[in-house]
Design an enzyme around this catalytic site. Structure first.
Site, PDB file in Angstrom:
ATOM      1  CE  LYS A   1      -4.422  -1.847   1.288  1.00  0.00           C
ATOM      2  NZ  LYS A   1      -5.485  -2.041   2.274  1.00  0.00           N
TER       3      LYS A   1
ATOM      4  NE  ARG B   1      -7.498  -8.107   0.305  1.00  0.00           N
ATOM      5  CZ  ARG B   1      -6.976  -7.345  -0.650  1.00  0.00           C
ATOM      6  NH1 ARG B   1      -5.927  -6.593  -0.406  1.00  0.00           N
ATOM      7  NH2 ARG B   1      -7.528  -7.332  -1.850  1.00  0.00           N
TER       8      ARG B   1
HETATM    9  C1  7PJ Z   1      -8.219  -4.449   1.530  1.00  0.00           C
HETATM   10  C2  7PJ Z   1      -9.264  -5.216   1.043  1.00  0.00           C
HETATM   11  C3  7PJ Z   1      -7.965  -4.436   2.931  1.00  0.00           C
HETATM   12  C4  7PJ Z   1      -9.802  -5.967   3.144  1.00  0.00           C
HETATM   13  C5  7PJ Z   1      -8.332  -4.182  -0.594  1.00  0.00           C
HETATM   14  C6  7PJ Z   1      -5.364  -3.219  -1.961  1.00  0.00           C
HETATM   15  C7  7PJ Z   1      -6.668  -2.538  -2.120  1.00  0.00           C
HETATM   16  N1  7PJ Z   1     -10.047  -5.974   1.839  1.00  0.00           N
HETATM   17  N2  7PJ Z   1      -9.324  -5.044  -0.294  1.00  0.00           N
HETATM   18  N3  7PJ Z   1      -8.787  -5.224   3.689  1.00  0.00           N
HETATM   19  N4  7PJ Z   1      -7.623  -3.823   0.481  1.00  0.00           N
HETATM   20  N5  7PJ Z   1     -10.555  -6.697   3.969  1.00  0.00           N
HETATM   21  O1  7PJ Z   1      -5.220  -4.427  -2.013  1.00  0.00           O
HETATM   22  O2  7PJ Z   1      -4.385  -2.452  -1.805  1.00  0.00           O
HETATM   23  O3  7PJ Z   1      -7.083  -3.765   3.454  1.00  0.00           O
HETATM   24  S1  7PJ Z   1      -8.055  -3.640  -2.211  1.00  0.00           S
END
Ligand code: 7PJ
Length: 266
Positions: A203, A237
């Site tokens: 990020k 994640r």
């Molecule tokens: C997240 C997400 C996060 C959850 C994305 C990226 C943007 N879902 N989906 N938490 N980020 N739960 O992957 O940078 O931080 S999309």
């Protein structure tokens, strides 16, 4: 949790997959690298991203889900759309990852009518404009209170607590200092026995710290994932599963556990 973006415009691995077969093959590689969960997304929620129609999102996500049936790990679908949730659940999704925390009544119904788990994420504003001027008086307290409210609301709607995961939503309507404060204060989200998910991988805050573009944020992402685990996250994640797995192996050998220490939960 390994990220499988089936989007043409995702910021960190945009345009990676020309077909559902390629996306499914990539997903299987993440399982080999040690992913315990796969998160499949067909709509980019990055700042400024254009919205995607229900039909287009279904066309992206469902063929990948179908190809991964029986792959051995739970499949999560990253979507805000009730119709996509329903189809994904029918196609075998085990977790709905909703960056809108089931605030849309039909999204809440879609999950309530099933037995799948849900990730409730905090965000301020909407993806297209959320990074323009995020403001909080006390970001950690406000995010915690929001997530507490959402946990109680979805529980009241009939989703048992053991189906719920919470997430502070790094980068979703948060500036650099907000994100750092949330990572420092992550442990205060360990409440009600609900597991915390942290998504920091590649990020922008890591770009700011390293001066590097998304593809070169692997080392910073691994450090951030480990810090999130140290502060109580049960699920991270990530895009870089193998690298994160190695770091967790070291952590595990020393600490013998992942997630919040019971004596320190609030
Ligand atoms: C997240 C997400 C996060 C959850 C994305 C990226 C943007 N879902 N989906 N938490 N980020 N739960 O992957 O940078 O931080 S999309």
């Amino acid at each position: 949790m390994g990220v499988v973006n089936v989007t043409p415009d995702s910021f960190s691995d945009g345009g990676q997959f020309g077909s559902a077969d390629a996306a499914a093959a990539y997903a299987r590689r993440l399982i080999e690298e040690g992913a315990d969960i796969l998160d499949i997304g067909g709509e980019s929620t990055r700042p400024g991203a254009a919205p995607v129609s229900v039909d287009e999102e279904r066309r992206r996500v469902l063929p990948v889900l179908e190809r991964l049936a029986g792959c051995g790990v739970p499949l999560s679908v990253d979507t805000r759309k009730p119709e996509v949730m329903r189809h994904a659940i029918s196609a075998g999704a085990a977790l709905i990852n909703d960056v809108s925390a089931l605030e849309e009544p039909r999204a809440l119904q879609a999950v309530t009518a099933s037995t799948v788990a849900v990730c409730l994420m905090h965000k301020q504003g909407e993806p297209q404009t959320m990074q323009q001027n995020p403001h909080y008086d006390d970001v950690v307290r406000e995010v915690r209170e929001y997530l507490e409210r959402r946990v109680r609301a979805v529980e009241a709607a009939g989703i048992a607590r053991d189906r719920i995961v919470i997430d502070p939503g790094f980068g979703f309507g948060k500036d650099f200092e907000h994100n750092l404060a949330l990572l420092r204060g992550l442990r205060s989200l360990s409440f009600l026995g609900v597991p915390v998910l942290a998504g920091l991988s590649r990020k922008a805050m890591l770009g700011r710290l390293t001066g590097k573009g998304p593809a070169d944020r692997v080392h910073a992402s691994v450090a951030a994932a480990l810090l999130a685990i140290a502060e109580g996250a049960s699920i991270v994640r990530v895009h870089d599963v193998a690298a994160t797995r190695d770091a967790i192996a070291v952590w595990w050998a020393v600490r013998g556990t992942i997630g919040p220490a019971p004596a320190q939960t609030e």
